[in-house]
Design a protein around this motif. Structure first.
Motif, short mmCIF file in Angstrom:
data_model
loop_
_atom_site.label_atom_id
_atom_site.label_comp_id
_atom_site.label_asym_id
_atom_site.label_seq_id
_atom_site.Cartn_x
_atom_site.Cartn_y
_atom_site.Cartn_z
N SER A 62 -4.08 0.65 10.02
CA SER A 62 -4.13 0.09 11.37
C SER A 62 -4.35 1.17 12.42
CB SER A 62 -2.84 -0.68 11.69
OG SER A 62 -1.78 0.22 11.99
N GLN A 63 -4.15 2.43 12.01
CA GLN A 63 -4.35 3.55 12.91
C GLN A 63 -5.78 4.07 12.84
OE1 GLN A 63 -1.69 4.51 15.10
NE2 GLN A 63 -1.24 2.50 14.26
N GLY A 64 -6.64 3.34 12.12
CA GLY A 64 -8.04 3.74 12.02
C GLY A 64 -8.32 4.75 10.93
N LEU A 65 -7.37 4.96 10.06
CA LEU A 65 -7.56 5.90 8.96
C LEU A 65 -8.01 5.13 7.73
CD1 LEU A 65 -4.40 8.11 9.60
CD2 LEU A 65 -6.75 8.46 10.39
N CYS A 66 -8.54 5.85 6.77
CA CYS A 66 -9.15 5.19 5.61
C CYS A 66 -8.73 5.86 4.30
CB CYS A 66 -10.66 5.21 5.80
SG CYS A 66 -11.52 4.07 4.74
N PRO A 67 -7.45 5.91 4.01
CA PRO A 67 -7.02 6.57 2.77
C PRO A 67 -7.12 5.65 1.56
CG PRO A 67 -5.12 5.73 3.90
CD PRO A 67 -6.32 5.45 4.80
N THR A 68 -7.18 6.26 0.38
CA THR A 68 -7.08 5.50 -0.85
C THR A 68 -5.61 5.18 -1.09
OG1 THR A 68 -6.76 7.45 -2.24
CG2 THR A 68 -9.05 6.74 -1.84
N THR A 69 -5.35 4.28 -2.01
CA THR A 69 -3.97 3.96 -2.37
C THR A 69 -3.28 5.20 -2.91
OG1 THR A 69 -4.56 1.66 -2.81
CG2 THR A 69 -2.53 2.46 -3.81
N ALA A 70 -3.99 5.97 -3.71
CA ALA A 70 -3.42 7.19 -4.28
C ALA A 70 -3.03 8.18 -3.17
CB ALA A 70 -4.41 7.83 -5.25
N GLN A 71 -3.86 8.30 -2.14
CA GLN A 71 -3.54 9.20 -1.03
C GLN A 71 -2.30 8.71 -0.27
OE1 GLN A 71 -7.49 8.94 0.72
NE2 GLN A 71 -7.78 11.16 0.45
N VAL A 72 -2.20 7.41 -0.06
CA VAL A 72 -1.02 6.86 0.62
C VAL A 72 0.22 7.14 -0.22
CG1 VAL A 72 0.14 4.76 1.41
CG2 VAL A 72 -2.29 5.09 1.89
N ASN A 73 0.14 6.87 -1.52
CA ASN A 73 1.30 7.08 -2.39
C ASN A 73 1.72 8.54 -2.43
OD1 ASN A 73 1.46 4.37 -2.97
ND2 ASN A 73 0.26 4.53 -4.86
N ALA A 74 0.76 9.47 -2.45
CA ALA A 74 1.08 10.89 -2.44
C ALA A 74 1.76 11.28 -1.13
CB ALA A 74 -0.18 11.72 -2.65
N ALA A 75 1.25 10.78 -0.01
CA ALA A 75 1.85 11.08 1.29
C ALA A 75 3.24 10.47 1.41
CB ALA A 75 0.94 10.59 2.42
N LEU A 76 3.43 9.28 0.84
CA LEU A 76 4.77 8.67 0.83
C LEU A 76 5.74 9.55 0.06
CD1 LEU A 76 3.91 4.90 0.27
CD2 LEU A 76 5.20 5.83 2.19
N GLY A 77 5.31 10.04 -1.09
CA GLY A 77 6.16 10.93 -1.89
C GLY A 77 6.53 12.19 -1.13
N GLN A 78 5.55 12.77 -0.45
CA GLN A 78 5.80 13.98 0.35
C GLN A 78 6.76 13.70 1.50
OE1 GLN A 78 1.87 15.22 1.47
NE2 GLN A 78 1.49 16.26 -0.49
N ALA A 79 6.74 12.47 1.99
CA ALA A 79 7.64 12.09 3.10
C ALA A 79 9.01 11.68 2.58
CB ALA A 79 7.02 10.97 3.92
N GLY A 80 9.19 11.67 1.26
CA GLY A 80 10.49 11.33 0.69
C GLY A 80 10.73 9.85 0.50
N VAL A 81 9.67 9.06 0.46
CA VAL A 81 9.80 7.62 0.27
C VAL A 81 9.52 7.30 -1.19
CG1 VAL A 81 8.94 5.34 0.95
CG2 VAL A 81 9.03 7.20 2.63
N SER A 82 10.48 6.65 -1.83
CA SER A 82 10.30 6.31 -3.24
C SER A 82 9.53 5.00 -3.37
CB SER A 82 11.66 6.20 -3.94
OG SER A 82 12.45 5.21 -3.33
#
Length: 183
Positions: A62-82
């Protein structure tokens, strides 16, 4: 017609997602504006103190970004979200910041670079048979129907080749961003 998911398709994470077949170009006038937008969308998905981790990708897109699911999951992990967990607003903002490199202007160039890998002679064309084979067999495999839908509007020459630059412009047109397409 290219399959759209708000605002980017992310169902074909290997070859197609780096192509990011749907592209939305949004300006980020300031960090404060971006944070306000994140807060607004976060509040729509908020359940208790956070939002479900599986909704963070939608917030990011919704912020106009275009990540893959894998990129979102990796960023979630880096942010400490399981996986299956809940993300706080601060964690969602961290994920959005980590995925800024998936802005549409970067994606259009990625389309060209990804297709360029199949350009054997530097003529800026790719054989549809080669591209179809890759999309059917590598990463998240696309069905023949998905491939047909993706390339339905593409102009293929008499030799079965797709012009890389024309396809990049087609991707932009499909989501109403032709004016923002790179020349």
């Amino acid at each position: 017609m290219i399959n759209l998911h708000y605002p980017c398709t992310q169902s074909h994470a290997s070859v197609a997602s780096p192509l990011c077949l749907s592209v939305v170009d949004r300006a980020f006038p300031s960090t404060d504006t971006m944070s306000l937008d994140i807060q607004t969308v976060f509040d729509l998905y908020k359940s208790g103190a956070g939002c479900p981790a599986d909704q963070v990708g939608t917030i990011v897109r919704s912020q106009g970004l275009c990540p893959t699911t894998a990129q979102v999951n990796a960023a979630l992990g880096q942010a400490g979200v399981s996986p299956g967990g809940s993300a706080s607003l601060a964690q969602v903002q961290s994920v959005v910041s980590a995925l800024q490199h998936t802005k549409p202007e970067d994606i259009e160039q990625s389309v060209r670079e990804a297709l360029g890998m199949f350009d054997d002679d530097g003529a800026e064309v790719v054989k549809m048979s080669d591209l179809t084979h890759v999309l059917k067999n590598l990463g998240d495999k696309m069905s023949a129907e998905d491939i047909d839908n993706t390339f339905r509007s593409a102009e293929v020459d008499g030799f079965g080749q797709l012009d890389i630059n024309e396809f990049a412009r087609l991707v932009m047109r499909e989501v109403g961003q032709e004016d923002n397409a790179l020349a």
